[in-house]
Every structure is written in structure tokens, then in C-alpha cells.
Design a protein around this motif. Structure first.
Motif, PDB file in Angstrom:
ATOM      1  N   THR A  40       0.860  -1.166   0.000  1.00 18.79           N
ATOM      2  CA  THR A  40       0.000   0.000   0.000  1.00 18.79           C
ATOM      3  C   THR A  40       0.904   1.226   0.000  1.00 18.79           C
ATOM      4  OG1 THR A  40      -1.627  -1.187   1.331  1.00 18.79           O
ATOM      5  CG2 THR A  40      -1.855   1.191   1.233  1.00 18.79           C
ATOM      6  N   LEU A  41       0.698   2.108  -0.983  1.00 15.13           N
ATOM      7  CA  LEU A  41       1.511   3.314  -1.101  1.00 15.13           C
ATOM      8  C   LEU A  41       0.678   4.548  -0.811  1.00 15.13           C
ATOM      9  CD1 LEU A  41       3.358   2.555  -4.470  1.00 15.13           C
ATOM     10  CD2 LEU A  41       4.328   2.416  -2.191  1.00 15.13           C
ATOM     11  N   GLU A  42       1.323   5.527  -0.235  1.00 17.69           N
ATOM     12  CA  GLU A  42       0.737   6.853  -0.105  1.00 17.69           C
ATOM     13  C   GLU A  42       1.751   7.790  -0.740  1.00 17.69           C
ATOM     14  OE1 GLU A  42      -0.302   9.750   3.517  1.00 17.69           O
ATOM     15  OE2 GLU A  42      -1.362   7.821   3.561  1.00 17.69           O
ATOM     16  N   GLY A  43       1.453   8.224  -1.955  1.00 17.68           N
ATOM     17  CA  GLY A  43       2.448   8.951  -2.738  1.00 17.68           C
ATOM     18  C   GLY A  43       3.533   7.969  -3.124  1.00 17.68           C
ATOM     19  N   GLU A  44       4.769   8.260  -2.732  1.00 16.42           N
ATOM     20  CA  GLU A  44       5.877   7.345  -2.983  1.00 16.42           C
ATOM     21  C   GLU A  44       6.330   6.630  -1.718  1.00 16.42           C
ATOM     22  OE1 GLU A  44       9.108   8.971  -5.242  1.00 16.42           O
ATOM     23  OE2 GLU A  44       7.759   9.959  -6.640  1.00 16.42           O
ATOM     24  N   THR A  45       5.551   6.742  -0.645  1.00 10.45           N
ATOM     25  CA  THR A  45       5.906   6.143   0.632  1.00 10.45           C
ATOM     26  C   THR A  45       5.130   4.848   0.840  1.00 10.45           C
ATOM     27  OG1 THR A  45       6.286   8.341   1.543  1.00 10.45           O
ATOM     28  CG2 THR A  45       6.036   6.535   3.123  1.00 10.45           C
ATOM     29  N   GLN A  47       3.258   2.374   2.882  1.00 14.65           N
ATOM     30  CA  GLN A  47       2.521   2.407   4.144  1.00 14.65           C
ATOM     31  C   GLN A  47       2.470   1.027   4.796  1.00 14.65           C
ATOM     32  OE1 GLN A  47       1.339   5.299   5.609  1.00 14.65           O
ATOM     33  NE2 GLN A  47       2.623   6.113   3.979  1.00 14.65           N
ATOM     34  N   SER A  48       2.362  -0.007   3.955  1.00 13.32           N
ATOM     35  CA  SER A  48       2.337  -1.369   4.477  1.00 13.32           C
ATOM     36  C   SER A  48       2.743  -2.331   3.367  1.00 13.32           C
ATOM     37  CB  SER A  48       0.945  -1.734   5.001  1.00 13.32           C
ATOM     38  OG  SER A  48       0.009  -1.745   3.932  1.00 13.32           O
TER      39      SER A  48
END
Length: 169
Positions: A40-45, A47-48
Motif C-alpha cells: 500500500t503506497l501513499e504517494g511514494e511512501t 505504508q504497508s
């Protein structure tokens, strides 16, 4: 993950393994393990991440359609190995890899180690790239883990996911 699985299998069983980019562990040309990752990505980060590792451990016989492409720990060694010991060593190797990453703050050393285990490099491969089947030579793995493929026309493909098959010479 591939590096940890490869090392874990080798350490417990003595079976020489290699990584077929991106997610298969092979003995010779036969698959002994596979890895699936869901992120799971948030932007390029990130998350999981959930990682599934499947290893053929005790399989003594494969269906005819898999005999030439699959193997198991038992088929390679003739011995029954304890699954708990195998997963314990794999998790230990993954933890060591994570600790090395955290200590160094980058993946440079790990990427070098991964490349040393990756049998896809220098091979002619067929990839599905932008919904097209393409062929070329796998020349490198990028810092982000993507496979770099040089086509006969001189085009450089940066493959980050998908199906890659190694072509026989």
C-alpha cells in the motif's frame, strides 16, 4: 525477500539456489519457491507490505505438467526437512538483511548481494512491458529493484513488475 529466502534454503539444506527476477527462487531451471508482495503506497511512501512465501518442501512427486519446471527440498536432497527450521532460518536471514539496511541507511551492499544471486542477469529474457511482449538481454538491476533490459534495437526497458521469462540460447 528473495535474498533472505535464497540464503535460508541454502543454509538449512545445502541446496544451491538462485533468484529469478523478481520473485522466484530456482534450483537450476526449476522453481523451488515463490514470493508474492502486496504493498500500500501513499504517494511514494510505502505504508504497508504483506509478503507471502511459498516453498515446495516435502513434495516427492509433481504432476507431469510440472515435473520439468518445479522441484522441492525433498526432491533435491532426498531428505525430509522440518518446515519450522526452514522458516526460522529464512526469517533470521530477512532480519539480518533488514538490520544491514538500517545500519547502512541504503541498499547498495544488499543490491550487490542480490545481483550475485540473480540468475536473470546477462540472460535473454521476454517481458511484458507496457502491455507488449518484448525481448532483450537483462543487463542490470536498478537501485529501486527494477530489471534493466536492453533490446536488440538499442532501447532500454526499466521493468518494475510483471512476468519475465528467460529464453533458452
Amino acid at each position: 525477500m528473495g535474498l533472505g529466502v535464497c540464503r535460508g534454503i541454502q543454509n538449512v539444506t545445502g541446496i544451491p539456489c538462485a533468484i529469478k527476477w523478481p520473485n522466484d527462487i530456482l534450483v537450476g531451471t526449476k522453481k523451488i519457491a515463490g514470493i508474492l508482495t502486496e504493498m500500500t503506497l501513499e504517494g511514494e511512501t510505502i505504508q504497508s507490505a504483506v509478503v507471502g512465501i511459498g516453498i515446495n518442501v516435502q513434495t516427492q512427486q509433481f504432476p507431469p505438467e510440472l515435473e520439468t519446471i518445479a522441484t522441492s527440498v525433498y526432491a533435491e536432497t532426498g531428505e525430509k526437512h522440518k518446515r519450522a527450521r526452514l522458516i526460522q532460518e529464512i526469517l533470521l536471514q530477512i532480519e539480518r538483511i533488514y538490520d544491514e539496511y538500517m545500519a547502512l541507511g541504503n541498499c547498495d551492499s544488499l543490491l550487490t548481494q542480490y545481483k550475485a544471486c540473480c540468475m536473470t542477469l546477462s540472460k535473454t529474457v521476454r517481458v511484458i512491458y507496457k502491455k507488449e511482449e518484448r525481448e532483450g538481454v537483462a543487463t542490470d538491476i536498478s537501485a529501486m529493484g527494477g530489471l534493466i533490459v536492453e533490446t536488440a534495437s538499442g532501447e532500454t526497458l526499466h521493468v518494475h513488475a510483471g512476468e519475465v521469462s528467460i529464453r533458452e540460447a
